[in-house]
Motif scaffolding. Structure first.
Motif, mmCIF file in Angstrom:
data_model
loop_
_atom_site.group_PDB
_atom_site.id
_atom_site.type_symbol
_atom_site.label_atom_id
_atom_site.label_comp_id
_atom_site.label_asym_id
_atom_site.label_seq_id
_atom_site.Cartn_x
_atom_site.Cartn_y
_atom_site.Cartn_z
ATOM 1 N N LEU A 207 0.824 -1.215 0.000
ATOM 2 C CA LEU A 207 0.000 0.000 0.000
ATOM 3 C C LEU A 207 0.854 1.258 0.000
ATOM 4 C CD1 LEU A 207 -2.835 -1.018 2.478
ATOM 5 C CD2 LEU A 207 -2.995 -0.768 -0.005
ATOM 6 N N MET A 208 1.918 1.244 0.797
ATOM 7 C CA MET A 208 2.799 2.406 0.842
ATOM 8 C C MET A 208 3.562 2.567 -0.467
ATOM 9 S SD MET A 208 4.200 2.557 4.727
ATOM 10 C CE MET A 208 4.292 0.831 5.100
ATOM 11 N N PHE A 209 3.949 1.449 -1.093
ATOM 12 C CA PHE A 209 4.646 1.544 -2.368
ATOM 13 C C PHE A 209 3.717 2.007 -3.478
ATOM 14 C CE2 PHE A 209 9.047 0.161 -2.335
ATOM 15 C CZ PHE A 209 9.472 0.749 -3.509
ATOM 16 N N PHE A 210 2.453 1.669 -3.378
ATOM 17 C CA PHE A 210 1.485 2.200 -4.345
ATOM 18 C C PHE A 210 1.427 3.723 -4.210
ATOM 19 C CE2 PHE A 210 -2.839 3.539 -5.461
ATOM 20 C CZ PHE A 210 -2.831 3.186 -6.804
ATOM 21 N N ALA A 211 1.373 4.202 -2.970
ATOM 22 C CA ALA A 211 1.376 5.651 -2.747
ATOM 23 C C ALA A 211 2.670 6.281 -3.264
ATOM 24 C CB ALA A 211 1.186 5.954 -1.261
ATOM 25 N N LEU A 212 3.799 5.585 -3.087
ATOM 26 C CA LEU A 212 5.076 6.084 -3.608
ATOM 27 C C LEU A 212 5.067 6.168 -5.128
ATOM 28 C CD1 LEU A 212 7.803 4.352 -1.450
ATOM 29 C CD2 LEU A 212 7.570 6.786 -1.894
ATOM 30 N N THR A 213 4.448 5.200 -5.772
ATOM 31 C CA THR A 213 4.368 5.220 -7.229
ATOM 32 C C THR A 213 3.549 6.418 -7.700
ATOM 33 O OG1 THR A 213 4.539 2.819 -7.238
ATOM 34 C CG2 THR A 213 3.761 3.843 -9.247
ATOM 35 N N VAL A 214 2.464 6.694 -7.005
ATOM 36 C CA VAL A 214 1.648 7.865 -7.342
ATOM 37 C C VAL A 214 2.445 9.147 -7.105
ATOM 38 C CG1 VAL A 214 -0.419 9.156 -6.710
ATOM 39 C CG2 VAL A 214 -0.539 6.684 -6.952
ATOM 40 N N LEU A 215 3.168 9.213 -5.989
ATOM 41 C CA LEU A 215 3.985 10.398 -5.705
ATOM 42 C C LEU A 215 5.091 10.577 -6.747
ATOM 43 C CD1 LEU A 215 4.359 10.310 -1.817
ATOM 44 C CD2 LEU A 215 3.054 11.921 -3.202
ATOM 45 N N SER A 216 5.682 9.476 -7.194
ATOM 46 C CA SER A 216 6.709 9.572 -8.232
ATOM 47 C C SER A 216 6.115 10.112 -9.527
ATOM 48 C CB SER A 216 7.338 8.198 -8.491
ATOM 49 O OG SER A 216 8.061 7.768 -7.374
ATOM 50 N N ALA A 217 4.913 9.676 -9.839
ATOM 51 C CA ALA A 217 4.247 10.193 -11.043
ATOM 52 C C ALA A 217 3.937 11.680 -10.888
ATOM 53 C CB ALA A 217 2.966 9.412 -11.309
ATOM 54 N N LEU A 218 3.520 12.087 -9.712
ATOM 55 C CA LEU A 218 3.245 13.505 -9.470
ATOM 56 C C LEU A 218 4.527 14.331 -9.551
ATOM 57 C CD1 LEU A 218 0.679 13.367 -6.545
ATOM 58 C CD2 LEU A 218 0.250 14.033 -8.916
ATOM 59 N N ARG A 219 5.620 13.763 -9.106
ATOM 60 C CA ARG A 219 6.895 14.484 -9.142
ATOM 61 C C ARG A 219 7.369 14.688 -10.583
ATOM 62 N NH1 ARG A 219 12.175 13.223 -5.427
ATOM 63 N NH2 ARG A 219 13.114 15.234 -5.739
ATOM 64 N N ILE A 220 7.076 13.720 -11.453
ATOM 65 C CA ILE A 220 7.405 13.884 -12.870
ATOM 66 C C ILE A 220 6.595 15.037 -13.450
ATOM 67 C CG2 ILE A 220 7.196 12.842 -15.159
ATOM 68 C CD1 ILE A 220 7.679 10.138 -13.816
ATOM 69 N N GLN A 221 5.333 15.074 -13.088
ATOM 70 C CA GLN A 221 4.433 16.108 -13.627
ATOM 71 C C GLN A 221 4.832 17.495 -13.128
ATOM 72 O OE1 GLN A 221 0.389 15.501 -12.499
ATOM 73 N NE2 GLN A 221 -0.392 16.867 -14.047
ATOM 74 N N ALA A 222 5.369 17.576 -11.908
ATOM 75 C CA ALA A 222 5.698 18.873 -11.316
ATOM 76 C C ALA A 222 6.974 19.476 -11.893
ATOM 77 C CB ALA A 222 5.831 18.732 -9.803
ATOM 78 N N LYS A 223 7.829 18.646 -12.509
ATOM 79 C CA LYS A 223 9.121 19.127 -13.001
ATOM 80 C C LYS A 223 9.000 19.732 -14.383
ATOM 81 C CE LYS A 223 11.966 17.921 -9.818
ATOM 82 N NZ LYS A 223 12.737 18.878 -9.131
ATOM 83 N N PRO A 224 9.664 20.851 -14.616
ATOM 84 C CA PRO A 224 9.718 21.385 -15.992
ATOM 85 C C PRO A 224 10.683 20.560 -16.834
ATOM 86 C CG PRO A 224 10.964 22.773 -14.495
ATOM 87 C CD PRO A 224 10.292 21.725 -13.643
#
Length: 180
Positions: free
Chosen positions: A162-179
């Motif tokens: 469950l925590m790694f699923f949340a990490l995967t979502v956070l990693s995807a959000l971090r990609i989106q946040a970067k120029p």
């Protein structure tokens, strides 16, 4: 009023946006918790062994007798080590491509951990309830300590999933946040 304001100019590139700091703090916290959960799961599975006497005959139950439990233990150790290694990279990633590779890493590790949990859950269910169609008898009534340790280990590992699923979502959000 000029004396109240700071005279030193702030470099906007030296400070990270607040959202990015929050993402980094969340990633570090979740990765640390995943390390703890997978380490606990692997320690529990590797030390699960019980001997009992049934009708005067001694029987052993050990994680090493079941390939699914062996895979489960090794997968949890691998996830723990890979998460520990990726913990350091979270601080230094600033390029979008590097964040994409971290996302792929998280996705692959999540898949391996889910496969290990699924296999162990299936074997554990047969051990707890048996299978009347295959004439497999349940063993957990004779090996309660062993079954409890395995179930606790699997529960820790599912928590890590469950925590790694949340990490995967956070990693995807971090990609989106970067120029780019």
């Amino acid at each position: 009023m000029e004396g109240v304001q700071s005279k030193a100019p702030q470099d906007p590139s030296s400070t990270k946006p607040r959202g990015e700091k929050s993402l980094m703090i969340a990633q570090v916290s979740l990765r640390s918790l995943v390390i703890i959960c997978t380490l606990a799961a692997s320690c529990l599975i590797f030390t699960s062994k019980q001997t009992t006497i049934v009708y005067g005959i001694p029987f052993d139950a050990s994680y090493s007798y079941e390939p699914a439990f062996q895979f489960f233990g090794i997968a949890n150790v691998a996830v723990c080590v890979l998460c520990l290694l990726s913990l350091g990279t979270v601080f230094f990633l600033s390029h979008r491509l590097a964040n994409f590779f971290l996302f792929l890493h998280d996705l692959v590790v999540l898949t391996v951990l889910m496969a290990a949990c699924a296999g162990s859950t299936a074997v554990g269910q047969i051990g707890r309830n048996g299978n009347t169609h295959s004439s497999w008898m349940p063993i957990c009534d004779h090996f309660a300590k062993f079954c409890t340790r395995v179930a606790t280990s699997v529960a820790f590992s599912y928590l890590a999933v469950l925590m790694f699923f949340a990490l995967t979502v956070l990693s995807a959000l971090r990609i989106q946040a970067k120029p780019i």
